[in-house]
Design a protein around this motif. Structure first.
Motif, PDB file in Angstrom:
ATOM      1  N   THR A 134      40.239  41.098  38.200  1.00 47.23           N
ATOM      2  CA  THR A 134      39.826  39.887  38.901  1.00 47.23           C
ATOM      3  C   THR A 134      40.665  38.685  38.514  1.00 47.23           C
ATOM      4  N   ARG A 135      41.076  37.939  39.517  1.00 49.42           N
ATOM      5  CA  ARG A 135      41.813  36.693  39.309  1.00 49.42           C
ATOM      6  C   ARG A 135      41.093  35.537  39.986  1.00 49.42           C
ATOM      7  N   HIS A 136      40.693  35.761  41.225  1.00 49.57           N
ATOM      8  CA  HIS A 136      40.031  34.691  41.984  1.00 49.57           C
ATOM      9  C   HIS A 136      38.701  34.297  41.355  1.00 49.57           C
ATOM     10  N   GLY A 137      38.064  35.216  40.644  1.00 51.21           N
ATOM     11  CA  GLY A 137      36.715  34.958  40.143  1.00 51.21           C
ATOM     12  C   GLY A 137      36.638  34.334  38.768  1.00 51.21           C
ATOM     13  N   VAL A 138      37.779  33.983  38.164  1.00 50.11           N
ATOM     14  CA  VAL A 138      37.734  33.407  36.815  1.00 50.11           C
ATOM     15  C   VAL A 138      38.676  32.207  36.711  1.00 50.11           C
ATOM     16  N   GLY A 139      38.325  31.284  35.836  1.00 51.63           N
ATOM     17  CA  GLY A 139      39.178  30.134  35.551  1.00 51.63           C
ATOM     18  C   GLY A 139      39.555  29.372  36.797  1.00 51.63           C
TER      19      GLY A 139
END
Length: 404
Positions: A233-238
């Motif tokens: 996951t990239r879109h869902g963090v930071g």
């Protein structure tokens, strides 16, 4: 020499196979810690039969390594672990193998100090522009590729396979890398299953339609595909960038390291054997690393390092059009510390994780413990060097669809 062709990719699924460094650590620890003679003998035979073909790195033939069958590796260790985005041989759920390339979307370097008192795992951003040295063509070693002055790091696996990624990272860091491994999606799934799941803390809700990850705040024990998707996951963090994804992955890494080094894991021969086989049957190893004696020696160099001296660090970068570039000053400070085998102290906030408010308190910890006069001086790194130790309990800093 010839210049490699730059691959032109269409819009692919937003994905990133996570090649945790703990795969290799767990595999080697397993070989060491399985103490029963019969179990150890069966494991050694079965693992030797089941490992994937090894890959020769540049310089392997010129400088063979011979070490004792029993005992820790003498001196320091540098080991590169690469995660490929190739779907070849993977579950069709991850996409058509003909529609994807072979990029090293995850590149991590394990450095063990010569005195075996500390270890550092450096994550290199996939979109970092670097110089790529001349690399051998896997299909025609006598006709190497030309060097390139400004290409993204994640193209090195496509250009010249694992040896090219090793050469590039070695040139970038100034470290001599003798061992390397490559893993795909299936390896992540198998390892998380073998360890029995990894507990991760979510500090703010994660919502990601690309990977199907939707997690409420709190602790979640992740394994199999759920663990893989969490790490992708990239879109869902930071802030949704690859950089904050790295810090989210470090939340998982730290917890996995604590799990692997826990009494529940190390006292269970069956679980240890499962860890070893899951790693070795799903990871392509360089020739030096595939040697069981070498793996055991590296494991013994690692097994007594305390959690607070195992650091997960993001290679420092600055912004550039279409990606990032090395932050030379901060990177030089980090590499100088590793080359001189100094323990490191991190000061930078990671951006994709937050402190765990429910972290356990060590009753044996002392605030003003006297310093060991024989210990090397700790290198206090610039705030641009971000990361955490395996002893730090952190939570993923999630974000919802409304913020994307």
């Amino acid at each position: 020499m010839k210049t490699p062709t730059i691959a032109r990719h269409g819009r692919l699924k937003k994905s990133n196979p996570f090649a945790t460094i703990a795969k290799v650590l767990a595999a080697t620890l397993a070989v060491v810690m399985v103490s029963g003679a019969s179990v150890a003998a069966i494991a050694a035979y079965d693992l030797a039969r089941s490992v994937k073909p090894s890959i020769a790195l540049v310089g392997d033939d010129e400088s063979p390594v011979s070490i004792p069958k029993i005992g820790a590796w003498e001196g320091g260790v540098n080991l590169l672990l690469v995660g490929s985005d190739s779907r070849k041989g993977q579950d069709p759920a991850f996409g058509d193998e003909d529609d994807t390339g072979d990029l090293n979307d995850v590149t991590m370097l394990l450095h063990i100090s010569a005195d075996h008192s500390s270890a550092t795992v450096v994550s290199f951003p996939r979109d970092m522009f670097v110089s790529i040295p001349s690399c051998p063509d896997p299909e025609d070693p006598e006709s190497p590729f030309d060097s390139m002055s400004y290409q993204k790091l994640n193209t090195t696996l496509m250009y010249g396979g694992l040896p090219c990624t090793v050469l590039t990272v070695s040139e970038l860091t100034g470290l001599d890398i003798r061992f390397a491994a490559e893993v795909q999606f299936s390896g992540v799934i198998a390892m998380s299953n073998a360890v029995g799941g990894v507990p991760v803390c979510v500090g703010a809700r994660i919502e990601d339609e690309y990977t199907g990850v939707f997690l409420d705040p709190g602790e979640h024990t992740l394994m199999g595909v759920d663990a893989l998707q969490f790490l992708r996951t990239r879109h869902g963090v930071g802030d949704g960038s690859d950089l904050t994804r790295i810090s989210n992955q470090q939340v998982f890494l730290s917890s996995l390291m604590r799990t692997v080094k826990s009494a529940d894991t190390l006292s269970d021969p069956a679980k240890l054997y499962s860890l070893a086989k899951a790693a070795l049957t799903n990871v392509v190893l360089s020739e030096q690393l595939q040697n069981i004696d070498n793996m055991v020696a590296i494991a013994m160099a690692l097994k007594d390092i305390p959690l607070d001296q195992i650091n997960f660090v993001q290679y420092p970068t600055g912004g550039a059009e279409g990606g990032v570039v090395p932050n030379v000053e901060a990177a030089d400070a980090l590499m100088a510390a590793l080359i001189s085998d100094q323990p490191i102290q991190l000061a930078g906030e990671t951006g994709g994780s937050i402190p765990d408010p429910n972290a356990p308190v060590d009753p044996n910890a002392t605030v003003d413990a006297p310093a060991d006069p024989a210990a090397p001086t700790t290198a206090v790194l610039p705030s641009d060097v971000k990361g955490q130790s395996a002893g730090q309990y952190t939570c993923s800093d999630g974000r919802t669809l409304d913020d994307q």
